[in-house]
Structure formats: C-alpha cells, structure tokens
Scaffold this active site. Sequence first.
Site, PDB file in Angstrom:
ATOM      1  N   TYR A   1       0.827  -1.209   0.000  1.00 27.63           N
ATOM      2  CA  TYR A   1       0.000   0.000   0.000  1.00 27.63           C
ATOM      3  C   TYR A   1       0.861   1.259   0.000  1.00 27.63           C
ATOM      4  O   TYR A   1       1.943   1.250   0.562  1.00 27.63           O
ATOM      5  CB  TYR A   1      -0.903   0.023   1.236  1.00 27.63           C
ATOM      6  CG  TYR A   1      -2.049  -0.953   1.221  1.00 27.63           C
ATOM      7  CD1 TYR A   1      -2.330  -1.765   0.137  1.00 27.63           C
ATOM      8  CD2 TYR A   1      -2.875  -1.075   2.344  1.00 27.63           C
ATOM      9  CE1 TYR A   1      -3.393  -2.663   0.161  1.00 27.63           C
ATOM     10  CE2 TYR A   1      -3.932  -1.975   2.368  1.00 27.63           C
ATOM     11  CZ  TYR A   1      -4.179  -2.763   1.277  1.00 27.63           C
ATOM     12  OH  TYR A   1      -5.219  -3.650   1.309  1.00 27.63           O
TER      13      TYR A   1
ATOM     14  N   GLY B   1     -16.736   2.267  -3.757  1.00 29.98           N
ATOM     15  CA  GLY B   1     -17.501   3.508  -3.838  1.00 29.98           C
ATOM     16  C   GLY B   1     -18.813   3.396  -4.580  1.00 29.98           C
ATOM     17  O   GLY B   1     -19.643   4.307  -4.515  1.00 29.98           O
TER      18      GLY B   1
ATOM     19  N   LEU C   1     -21.358   1.668  -3.857  1.00 32.81           N
ATOM     20  CA  LEU C   1     -22.475   1.647  -2.914  1.00 32.81           C
ATOM     21  C   LEU C   1     -22.567   2.895  -2.037  1.00 32.81           C
ATOM     22  O   LEU C   1     -23.291   2.922  -1.048  1.00 32.81           O
ATOM     23  CB  LEU C   1     -22.393   0.383  -2.054  1.00 32.81           C
ATOM     24  CG  LEU C   1     -22.730  -0.904  -2.812  1.00 32.81           C
ATOM     25  CD1 LEU C   1     -22.345  -2.137  -2.018  1.00 32.81           C
ATOM     26  CD2 LEU C   1     -24.220  -0.936  -3.183  1.00 32.81           C
TER      27      LEU C   1
ATOM     28  N   LYS D   1     -22.162   7.589  -5.446  1.00 34.22           N
ATOM     29  CA  LYS D   1     -21.509   8.744  -6.083  1.00 34.22           C
ATOM     30  C   LYS D   1     -21.301   8.574  -7.582  1.00 34.22           C
ATOM     31  O   LYS D   1     -21.044   9.557  -8.286  1.00 34.22           O
ATOM     32  CB  LYS D   1     -20.183   9.053  -5.402  1.00 34.22           C
ATOM     33  CG  LYS D   1     -19.124   7.979  -5.498  1.00 34.22           C
ATOM     34  CD  LYS D   1     -17.906   8.395  -4.672  1.00 34.22           C
ATOM     35  CE  LYS D   1     -16.840   7.317  -4.619  1.00 34.22           C
ATOM     36  NZ  LYS D   1     -15.719   7.724  -3.729  1.00 34.22           N
TER      37      LYS D   1
END
Length: 348
Positions: free
Chosen positions: A53, A242, A244, A247
Amino acid sequence: MKTRKIGESGLEVSEICLGTMTWGSQNDAAEAHAQIDRSVEAGVTIMDAAEMYPTTPRRDDTTGRTEEIIGEWYAGAAGRREKMLIATKIAGPNGGFANDGRGVHPDTMRASLEGSLRRLGTDRIDLYQLHWPNRGSYHFRQNWDFDPSGISRAETEQHMADVLGTAAELRAEGKLREIALSNETAWGTAKWLEIARRDGLPRMASIQNEYSLLCRLYDTDLAELSVTEDVPLLCYSPLAAGLLTGKYRGGAVPEGSRQSINAGLGGRMTDGVHAAVEAYANIAEAHGLDLAQMALAFCMTRPFMGSTIIGATTPEQLETALGAADVTLTDEVMAEIGKAHRAHPLPY
C-alpha cells in the site's frame, strides 16, 4: 462500537476496521493521522494495511508508504500502539514490486515482516495476513476464467507447512501474534486449518476477502467453513470501491474519486452494476437510510463477520462510515435486500 472475537485467537476487535490503502496517495500523512484519531475516538481498535500500500494507484515509489504513515502516528504519542491493533499483509506473487515478485515463502515472509515492523515502528504485528495465495485463486474478478487444474496438492501442502512453521518461529520471537489469510478459497482455508491441526502449528485466525451487497461469493461454502471452523471474515470493499455510496449514479465520475484513477474500478464497472446499485439505492431511500450506511450495516449482520473494513478519503466519508455502527436494519429492509440480491446476483 461493538467488538468481536477473532476466531480462536486472543484478539478482540471493533466491528469496524479502519482501512488504509489510500494513505500516501489520495491522502497525505496529516489526513491519515486525523482519520486514525477520529476512528479511535469512535471506538475503532484495528487498522488494516499491507506492504504494497497505497494502491490508489500502486506505484513503485510509494510502495510501503502507508505503513510508514501509520508508524509516524504510533510514534507521535505514548500509548498509541495499545489503542490501535495493526493488521498488515505480505504480497503474493507479483510483478516485482515486493520480494522480487516471488510471493509467500519462509524467507520472503521473514523479510517482509521485518520490513513491515521497521516501517510501522513496532515490535509486533497483531494480524499478519497472506495477501493472496501463491497458487492463485478466483478473486479480483478472476472467477470468470478460474481453472484450478494446474494446482499441485502435494506442493501446496508442503508450502503451507513451511509457511506455518515460519509463523511459529516468528511468533516465538514475539514478532507476530496471529497469522491469517486473504483472498483465499474454501479448499485453501480448510487445508491451512488441517495442516495446522496435524502439525501443531499456528492456526489461521481469520480470512480477508471481498464482500459487499454487490459481491457475495462468500455466502455459500466459505460462509459455512467460516462459521463452523470459527475463522471469521474481515471484509474488504464493503462499499464496492464507492459504487455503494451512490456517487457514480447517473454516470458521474467525481474528481479525485477511485474511478477517476481506475476507470474500471478493478473490473467492477460492468453493464449490470448500475442497475444493481439503483436497486439498493431505492431500498435505502424508501426507508430513509443512507445507502453507504445500509451497505455497511448489512455486512455487519452476517453470521461470519469479524470486522468490516472501511476506507475514506475525506472526513465526511469517514463520518458516514463510522455512523453505520449505529444503524439497525429492519426485517423489512433485509427482506427487500434479499429480493434485490436475487434480481442482481452477480453484477461483476
């Protein structure tokens, strides 16, 4: 904030886990530290990271930065390490950005864990997860063409025994508390448990797979194994990158959003996904619920759930996600979710 025990391990964690994969790319260190502070205030007790990450996007020059940012927060004040457990991951076979691409082996596992400890500025990892199996799996939308015929049972079993043996050594050295899985299958998980039991080696404490209203592959064989063998799920992407949150409804692509970075949302942006999102959005609107909170609250109702991993790039998004802990879904809402699932069973 409720807490839940993680299988047969000694870990007890909040039902919401703070995800971190945007830290170092979409979020700078100050924003990440503010997210941790607010999450601690709300009762969150665990963060989830990985040696690779951030991944929004993943770049060679930022690999490992997320763990460094967490380490900076730990170092910022006394007592912080005790307030927030850390789960992180060793990468599976890859294009060369970690462990020369080799994946999980006794030597890479030790080297990766030492690297994570150094970046995190801590002496132990609470939950050390194998990010994806060396042998491959059907996750990351690979289910459409999954072919397990090349898997060697003997080689896989020996690999598992070797990895669990290394985990036993690292635990004895105090460098990890529990070992766990990610992006695993029912057969793979059962094998890890069988070998640990047979050889008296560390037992896989949990499994981190994708799970949401739009991605429910876990609901059958893995659900049964998870409950009966007490290997709870830490679900990632509970808001389907994103989708759900609503947007992207109507074709919108907000500036700075995940889709503006990854147009296909990792294979999630399909012809059928928008109709599925609309079905769930209509349920939320009919019952006066926020779509994102309904989606997260649904995950928390599942009998196999250990913790639901949230991710946010803004304070407002974080507040919405944390607020899901206070949402209770009625029987009527759950029934309507069931109908929507049958109508849109596998949108991606």
